[in-house]
Design a protein around this motif. Structure first.
Motif, PDB file in Angstrom:
ATOM      1  N   UNK A   1       0.848  -1.187   0.000  1.00 30.38           N
ATOM      2  CA  UNK A   1       0.000   0.000   0.000  1.00 30.38           C
ATOM      3  C   UNK A   1       0.886   1.240   0.000  1.00 30.38           C
ATOM      4  N   UNK A   2       0.313   2.385  -0.326  1.00 31.59           N
ATOM      5  CA  UNK A   2       1.097   3.605  -0.458  1.00 31.59           C
ATOM      6  C   UNK A   2       1.892   3.920   0.804  1.00 31.59           C
ATOM      7  N   UNK A   3       1.263   3.936   1.958  1.00 29.08           N
ATOM      8  CA  UNK A   3       1.963   4.314   3.178  1.00 29.08           C
ATOM      9  C   UNK A   3       2.982   3.256   3.611  1.00 29.08           C
TER      10      UNK A   3
ATOM     11  N   UNK B   1       6.913   3.625   2.221  1.00 30.84           N
ATOM     12  CA  UNK B   1       7.935   4.462   2.852  1.00 30.84           C
ATOM     13  C   UNK B   1       8.917   3.592   3.638  1.00 30.84           C
ATOM     14  N   UNK B   2       8.385   2.686   4.435  1.00 25.75           N
ATOM     15  CA  UNK B   2       9.248   1.797   5.193  1.00 25.75           C
ATOM     16  C   UNK B   2      10.064   0.887   4.295  1.00 25.75           C
ATOM     17  N   UNK B   3       9.469   0.414   3.209  1.00 27.77           N
ATOM     18  CA  UNK B   3      10.191  -0.446   2.277  1.00 27.77           C
ATOM     19  C   UNK B   3      11.344   0.305   1.622  1.00 27.77           C
ATOM     20  N   UNK B   4      11.109   1.562   1.277  1.00 32.32           N
ATOM     21  CA  UNK B   4      12.170   2.366   0.659  1.00 32.32           C
ATOM     22  C   UNK B   4      13.320   2.580   1.635  1.00 32.32           C
ATOM     23  N   UNK B   5      13.007   2.891   2.875  1.00 32.73           N
ATOM     24  CA  UNK B   5      14.050   3.096   3.879  1.00 32.73           C
ATOM     25  C   UNK B   5      14.828   1.809   4.126  1.00 32.73           C
ATOM     26  N   UNK B   6      14.128   0.699   4.203  1.00 27.83           N
ATOM     27  CA  UNK B   6      14.788  -0.585   4.437  1.00 27.83           C
ATOM     28  C   UNK B   6      15.713  -0.943   3.277  1.00 27.83           C
TER      29      UNK B   6
ATOM     30  N   UNK C   1      -2.548  13.661  -2.983  1.00 30.60           N
ATOM     31  CA  UNK C   1      -3.769  14.317  -2.542  1.00 30.60           C
ATOM     32  C   UNK C   1      -4.874  13.379  -2.061  1.00 30.60           C
ATOM     33  N   UNK C   2      -4.716  12.068  -2.275  1.00 30.74           N
ATOM     34  CA  UNK C   2      -5.691  11.116  -1.740  1.00 30.74           C
ATOM     35  C   UNK C   2      -5.387  10.729  -0.299  1.00 30.74           C
ATOM     36  N   UNK C   3      -4.261  11.192   0.224  1.00 28.69           N
ATOM     37  CA  UNK C   3      -3.836  10.846   1.584  1.00 28.69           C
ATOM     38  C   UNK C   3      -3.593  12.130   2.364  1.00 28.69           C
ATOM     39  N   UNK C   4      -4.109  12.261   3.560  1.00 23.28           N
ATOM     40  CA  UNK C   4      -3.856  13.479   4.344  1.00 23.28           C
ATOM     41  C   UNK C   4      -2.366  13.723   4.517  1.00 23.28           C
TER      42      UNK C   4
ATOM     43  N   UNK D   1      -0.566  12.241   7.583  1.00 23.27           N
ATOM     44  CA  UNK D   1      -0.259  10.799   7.579  1.00 23.27           C
ATOM     45  C   UNK D   1       1.019  10.540   6.776  1.00 23.27           C
ATOM     46  N   UNK D   2       1.189  11.251   5.680  1.00 19.86           N
ATOM     47  CA  UNK D   2       2.426  11.096   4.902  1.00 19.86           C
ATOM     48  C   UNK D   2       3.617  11.586   5.713  1.00 19.86           C
ATOM     49  N   UNK D   3       3.468  12.711   6.373  1.00 17.86           N
ATOM     50  CA  UNK D   3       4.555  13.241   7.195  1.00 17.86           C
ATOM     51  C   UNK D   3       4.936  12.256   8.292  1.00 17.86           C
TER      52      UNK D   3
END
Length: 262
Positions: free
Chosen positions: A15-17, A20-25, A37-40, A43-45
């Motif tokens: 899923x989109x959120x 982020x963890x996968x990219x960091x890992x 714009x579909x995600x507040x 939540x992205x921050x």
């Protein structure tokens, strides 16, 4: 050089959120994506902060993407909607912390003269650049090839330079996507050097299939050296479609990161 994983194309098994963890890992310290714009924004921050990631950039609202719109900056009668989109993007950037925003030019409707579309585009860019300057942001324009996006108005680096000079805003810069540039123009090392004064962000992908940058006709290790030689210190966005599982195709990234650290 710092590489930013494009989360609209990479790690899409999640899923989109979760991306982020996968990219960091996987070793990335920065990310980009097309549209948030579909995600507040909060939540992205939170996802960025949780994984120690920097947001590199994202795009202004593109209009009706599902209907084939690819930006509205050159479309007549959409000026009010465009300005609302600029305000929305700036509000997101203030939360996410990125300093770059990309404005898609759009595909002008049939019957609209190219010069008329360019005039609308230029005027909209003046407004967007001024609003971004007030917020401490840099606005980018990107040439996109007409094979992948037929009819797209901003389709070459010479045109981008002309538009940037005509707008005359010091915070209007070039987003140089080397995948698009190879298809439209080629002679990439010369394009990189010739546009170094305007380039604030770079994107990469293999040509012709837009897969990992270690596949295809472009030799990116050489181009990374050319970029470094120009003094470029911005982000390099990895805007490609992995052949399979994203992590399985990151050998090029680990090699390039090790070389850049030396």
């Amino acid at each position: 050089m710092r590489f930013a994983a494009n989360l609209s194309m990479m790690f899409t098994e999640r899923s989109f959120l979760e991306r982020f963890g996968a990219a960091a890992e996987a070793g990335f310290d920065a990310v980009e994506f097309l549209f948030p714009y579909d995600t507040p924004a909060e939540r992205i921050k939170a996802a960025l902060d949780a994984h120690g990631l920097t947001q590199a950039l994202f795009n202004l609202p593109p209009g009706n993407w599902a209907a084939g719109e690819r930006g509205i900056a050159s479309l007549p009668g959409r000026e009010a909607e465009f300005r609302e989109g600029v305000a929305t993007a700036i509000a997101y950037a203030k939360v996410l912390g990125n300093r770059l925003l990309h404005c898609m030019a759009g595909i002008p409707p049939e019957g609209l003269e190219r010069d008329a579309a360019l005039a609308i585009y230029t005027e909209n860019l003046r407004h967007a650049a001024a609003a971004c300057a007030e917020a401490g942001l840099t606005l980018l324009i990107e040439p996109i090839n007409n094979r992948d996006m037929p009819g797209y108005l901003m389709n070459g680096t010479a045109l981008a330079r002309r538009v940037i000079e005509e707008v005359g805003a010091p915070n209007l810069k070039l987003q140089l996507d080397l995948y698009h540039c190879q298809i439209s123009e080629g002679d990439l090392a010369t394009r990189i050097r010739g546009n170094a004064d305007l380039t604030a962000h770079v994107q990469i992908a293999g040509v012709p299939d837009r897969q990992e940058p270690d596949r295809g006709e472009v030799h990116y290790p050489y181009l990374f050296e050319v970029l470094a030689g120009t003094g470029f210190r911005g982000f390099i966005g990895c805007e490609y479609r992995p052949r399979g599982r994203t992590e399985d195709g990151l050998g090029w990234f680990h090699t390039a990161s090790q070389q850049a650290a030396r």
